[in-house]
Design a protein around this motif. Structure first.
Motif, PDB file in Angstrom:
ATOM      1  N   ARG A 225       0.871  -1.168   0.000  1.00 28.68           N
ATOM      2  CA  ARG A 225       0.000   0.000   0.000  1.00 28.68           C
ATOM      3  C   ARG A 225       0.907   1.216   0.000  1.00 28.68           C
ATOM      4  O   ARG A 225       1.958   1.199   0.622  1.00 28.68           O
ATOM      5  CB  ARG A 225      -0.881   0.031   1.240  1.00 28.68           C
ATOM      6  CG  ARG A 225      -1.818  -1.131   1.323  1.00 28.68           C
ATOM      7  CD  ARG A 225      -2.732  -0.982   2.490  1.00 28.68           C
ATOM      8  NE  ARG A 225      -3.873  -0.187   2.091  1.00 28.68           N
ATOM      9  CZ  ARG A 225      -4.973  -0.060   2.806  1.00 28.68           C
ATOM     10  NH1 ARG A 225      -5.071  -0.651   3.966  1.00 28.68           N
ATOM     11  NH2 ARG A 225      -5.969   0.664   2.378  1.00 28.68           N
TER      12      ARG A 225
ATOM     13  N   CYS B 151       1.152   5.465   0.546  1.00 28.96           N
ATOM     14  CA  CYS B 151       0.546   6.688   1.062  1.00 28.96           C
ATOM     15  C   CYS B 151       0.660   7.750  -0.020  1.00 28.96           C
ATOM     16  O   CYS B 151       1.758   8.032  -0.489  1.00 28.96           O
ATOM     17  CB  CYS B 151       1.276   7.114   2.327  1.00 28.96           C
ATOM     18  SG  CYS B 151       0.665   8.635   3.023  1.00 28.96           S
ATOM     19  N   LYS B 152      -0.485   8.314  -0.439  1.00 29.56           N
ATOM     20  CA  LYS B 152      -0.479   9.305  -1.528  1.00 29.56           C
ATOM     21  C   LYS B 152      -1.300  10.530  -1.148  1.00 29.56           C
ATOM     22  O   LYS B 152      -2.207  10.440  -0.326  1.00 29.56           O
ATOM     23  CB  LYS B 152      -1.124   8.700  -2.785  1.00 29.56           C
ATOM     24  CG  LYS B 152      -0.296   7.655  -3.469  1.00 29.56           C
ATOM     25  CD  LYS B 152      -0.983   7.235  -4.756  1.00 29.56           C
ATOM     26  CE  LYS B 152      -0.077   6.335  -5.578  1.00 29.56           C
ATOM     27  NZ  LYS B 152      -0.710   5.920  -6.822  1.00 29.56           N
TER      28      LYS B 152
ATOM     29  N   TRP C  29      -4.377   6.082   1.644  1.00 25.86           N
ATOM     30  CA  TRP C  29      -3.615   4.859   1.364  1.00 25.86           C
ATOM     31  C   TRP C  29      -4.219   4.217   0.130  1.00 25.86           C
ATOM     32  O   TRP C  29      -5.440   4.160  -0.011  1.00 25.86           O
ATOM     33  CB  TRP C  29      -3.719   3.868   2.534  1.00 25.86           C
ATOM     34  CG  TRP C  29      -2.904   4.258   3.717  1.00 25.86           C
ATOM     35  CD1 TRP C  29      -3.369   4.784   4.880  1.00 25.86           C
ATOM     36  CD2 TRP C  29      -1.493   4.143   3.858  1.00 25.86           C
ATOM     37  NE1 TRP C  29      -2.330   5.020   5.734  1.00 25.86           N
ATOM     38  CE2 TRP C  29      -1.165   4.630   5.140  1.00 25.86           C
ATOM     39  CE3 TRP C  29      -0.467   3.685   3.033  1.00 25.86           C
ATOM     40  CZ2 TRP C  29       0.145   4.668   5.604  1.00 25.86           C
ATOM     41  CZ3 TRP C  29       0.838   3.720   3.503  1.00 25.86           C
ATOM     42  CH2 TRP C  29       1.138   4.208   4.771  1.00 25.86           C
ATOM     43  N   THR C  30      -3.386   3.719  -0.771  1.00 31.38           N
ATOM     44  CA  THR C  30      -3.912   2.978  -1.917  1.00 31.38           C
ATOM     45  C   THR C  30      -4.548   1.697  -1.393  1.00 31.38           C
ATOM     46  O   THR C  30      -4.163   1.165  -0.355  1.00 31.38           O
ATOM     47  CB  THR C  30      -2.793   2.634  -2.918  1.00 31.38           C
ATOM     48  OG1 THR C  30      -1.783   1.886  -2.252  1.00 31.38           O
ATOM     49  CG2 THR C  30      -2.190   3.892  -3.523  1.00 31.38           C
ATOM     50  N   SER C  31      -5.534   1.197  -2.132  1.00 33.25           N
ATOM     51  CA  SER C  31      -6.227  -0.009  -1.679  1.00 33.25           C
ATOM     52  C   SER C  31      -5.362  -1.240  -1.946  1.00 33.25           C
ATOM     53  O   SER C  31      -4.489  -1.234  -2.817  1.00 33.25           O
ATOM     54  CB  SER C  31      -7.570  -0.143  -2.383  1.00 33.25           C
ATOM     55  OG  SER C  31      -7.373  -0.241  -3.769  1.00 33.25           O
TER      56      SER C  31
END
Length: 73
Positions: free
Chosen positions: A45, A47-48, A56-58
């Motif tokens: 995942r 952090c963006k 957080w990306t899935s």
């Protein structure tokens, strides 16, 4: 630096502990031993910052030992 909160926990998956989560950080999840009966058994995942929101990306990862199959929601 922008910081993320802690990511959502994935059942039966381990994550190397971290005190701070920052934008651009990649977390590596891995199914615990005995719970790796379904692919993928590991994933990441990230952090963006998207449109000013930190997310957080899935991660589509399930860890099962075969007896606790996940049911579709």
């Amino acid at each position: 630096t922008d910081f993320c909160g802690p990511p959502k926990i994935i059942p039966h998956a381990s994550l190397s502990p971290n005190k701070q989560y920052y934008v651009g950080q990649v977390l590596h999840f891995k199914c615990q031993s005995g719970y790796d009966k379904r692919l993928p058994t590991s994933g990441t995942r990230v952090c963006k910052k998207v449109n000013g929101k930190i997310i957080w990306t899935s991660l589509d990862m399930r860890c099962t030992n075969g007896s606790d199959e996940w049911l579709p929601q």
